[in-house]
Design a protein around this motif. Structure first.
Motif, PDB file in Angstrom:
ATOM      1  N   ARG A  42      33.286  39.861 -30.426  1.00 42.81           N
ATOM      2  CA  ARG A  42      32.983  39.533 -29.033  1.00 42.81           C
ATOM      3  C   ARG A  42      32.176  38.237 -28.947  1.00 42.81           C
ATOM      4  O   ARG A  42      32.257  37.505 -27.969  1.00 42.81           O
ATOM      5  N   ASP A  58      30.846  51.130 -28.783  1.00 41.94           N
ATOM      6  CA  ASP A  58      29.893  50.412 -27.934  1.00 41.94           C
ATOM      7  C   ASP A  58      28.505  51.032 -27.969  1.00 41.94           C
ATOM      8  O   ASP A  58      27.563  50.461 -27.425  1.00 41.94           O
ATOM      9  N   LYS A  80      31.553  48.851 -35.650  1.00 36.09           N
ATOM     10  CA  LYS A  80      30.698  48.456 -34.524  1.00 36.09           C
ATOM     11  C   LYS A  80      30.246  47.001 -34.683  1.00 36.09           C
ATOM     12  O   LYS A  80      30.279  46.217 -33.735  1.00 36.09           O
TER      13      LYS A  80
END
Ligand code: GDP
Ligand code: MG
Length: 437
Positions: free
Chosen positions: A123, A275, A116
């Motif tokens: 990102r 997510d 995660k």
């Protein structure tokens, strides 16, 4: 548990119109016990209760129209303070790579959360490398590879050899190939033991991590504190990731962990998917511990927005004449004043399950309701029971809706009326005032 206890105390407070200093003190006794039972250190509890009591017995609070709500609000604010400020920053060193070492008991969520974190940082523009340093179960390496693939992040692994060697080689790999973030997935045990700690200490020495993150399963409740203390004493941790908050635990552990170890919770895990992960928000956690969603924010917002005089008039009327459809419409207008339905719903407990479509439907339903009520006569709005089938058809036609819509609204009105009764007529939160004075 802590949340149930606190919930009970606040239910008691909620049910009362007026509060005395003695009420507050009595309630605080229970808060104190609950916190102590949750392994929060005595000093922290003492300070917490002293702060809440001092603020609560102030003139302003007890003489206010909603003292119980005010006390709850104060407890909430002090809980937030106890958990510290939201801080999910990880300091990247000037010379890469930044090294994060995950540690924790077996099954706490290290592997999942390593991925995660990797996904989140990727990102944000980083180039992460995951190191597979849990070598005791062959499945552990495979599991890391599977989640890493979902995160589209590479894994450095050497099979089941000495994890110290793996970490050393992994770091070299990161430097050679320009990875700016290394996340080490270490082994856990069901219980803390010396062998595990020795291994982790060695890895720490080799990797010189910028951040040692302890992964703690929120479902273990009060044991979280002991785990956090042990890891901190033996290894030294920098921060905590609290996982499995999607379970029905309310997260009282969050309170104790910080209070006892002084180490901040930086992130929370809310599910198995990559997510389902977010920075830690003390306000949300406090509300969750209180079991009210962001109800307090909602109450606050309502009392800010709603015109005080209007509210008082409405409360008085409702007390004397009961709750009619005009009141329903008035409530709806107040809701509109408070902002879009979307904002409101997002503050309610369980709100993250509301989809955009649901929200749009909510807005549309509100407009429809308004149209239907506007198509009724004054007498009908006062006493909806007099509306017969023929009138229902006329009202539907007049508002461009269906008879079923009219029926639904009337049912909603009945439900709301029941709900208002539960709160005590006029005690509903939407007008921010209690009529029971
Ligand atoms: P590790 O032994 O510490 O590496 O823990 P894992 O990452 O293997 O996680 C153990 C189990 O918990 C796995 O089945 C995960 O899918 C699950 N898990 C991890 N984090 C969460 C979470 O936040 N919520 C839920 N519901 N399950 C989680
Ligand atoms: Mg693992």
């Amino acid at each position: 548990g802590l949340s149930e206890k606190l919930g009970g105390v606040f239910k008691k407070l909620k049910g009362r119109g007026k509060l005395t200093e003695a009420d507050v003190k009595e309630a605080m006794k229970e808060v104190k016990m609950a916190l102590l039972e949750a392994d929060v250190s005595y000093k922290v509890v003492k300070d917490f209760v002293a702060n809440v009591t001092e603020r609560s017995v102030g003139e302003d609070v007890l003489k206010s129209l909603t003292p119980a709500q005010q006390v709850i609000k104060i407890v909430n604010e002090e809980l937030v303070k106890l958990m510290g400020e939201a801080n999910s920053k990880i300091n990247f060193p000037s010379k890469p790579p930044c090294v994060i070492m995950m540690c924790g008991l077996q099954g706490s969520g290290k592997t999942t959360h390593a991925a995660k974190l990797a996904k989140m940082f990727k990102r944000q523009g980083s180039r992460p490398l995951l190191i597979a340093a849990d070598v005791y179960r062959p499945a552990a390496i495979d599991q890391l590879k599977i989640v890493a693939e979902k995160a589209e992040v590479p894994v450095f692994e050497m099979g089941q050899i000495d994890p110290r060697k793996i970490v050393k080689a992994g770091l070299k790999e990161a430097k050679d190939y320009g990875y700016d973030l290394v996340i080490i997935d270490t082994a856990g045990r069901l219980h803390i033991d010396e062998e595990l700690m020795d291994e982790l200490k060695d890895i720490k020495k080799i990797a010189e991590p910028n951040e040692i993150m302890l992964v703690v399963d929120a479902m273990i409740g009060q044991d979280a504190v002991k785990v956090a203390s042990s890891f901190d004493e033996a290894l030294g941790i920098d921060s905590v990731i609290l996982t499995k908050l999607d379970s029905d635990t309310r997260g009282g552990a969050a309170l104790s962990v910080l209070a006892v170890t002084g180490k901040p919770i930086k992130f929370v895990g809310m599910g198995e998917k990559l997510d389902e992960f977010e920075p830690f928000h003390p306000e949300r956690m406090a509300s969750r511990i209180l079991g009210m969603g962001d109800m307090l924010t909602l109450i606050e917002k309502a009392s800010q927005t709603v015109d005080e005089e209007e509210a008082e008039k409405l409360a008085k009327k409702m007390q004397e004449e009961g709750f009619d459809l005009d009141d329903l419409l008035e409530q709806m207008k107040q809701i509109h004043k408070m902002g879009s339905i979307k904002n409101i719903i997002s503050m309610l407990p369980g709100a993250n399950k509301v989809s955009d479509e649901d929200l749009e439907m909510g807005e549309a339903a509100l407009k429809k309701t308004e149209a239907i009520i506007h198509s009724m006569t004054k007498a009908e709005r006062k006493k909806p029971a007099i509306i017969d089938p023929k009138r229902k058809r006329r009202i539907a036609a007049g508002s461009g809706t269906q008879v079923s819509d009219v029926n639904q609204l009337l049912k909603q009105y009945d439900d709301m009326k029941k709900m208002m009764k539960q709160f005590g007529i006029g005690g509903g939160m939407l007008h921010g005032k209690s009529a029971r004075r």
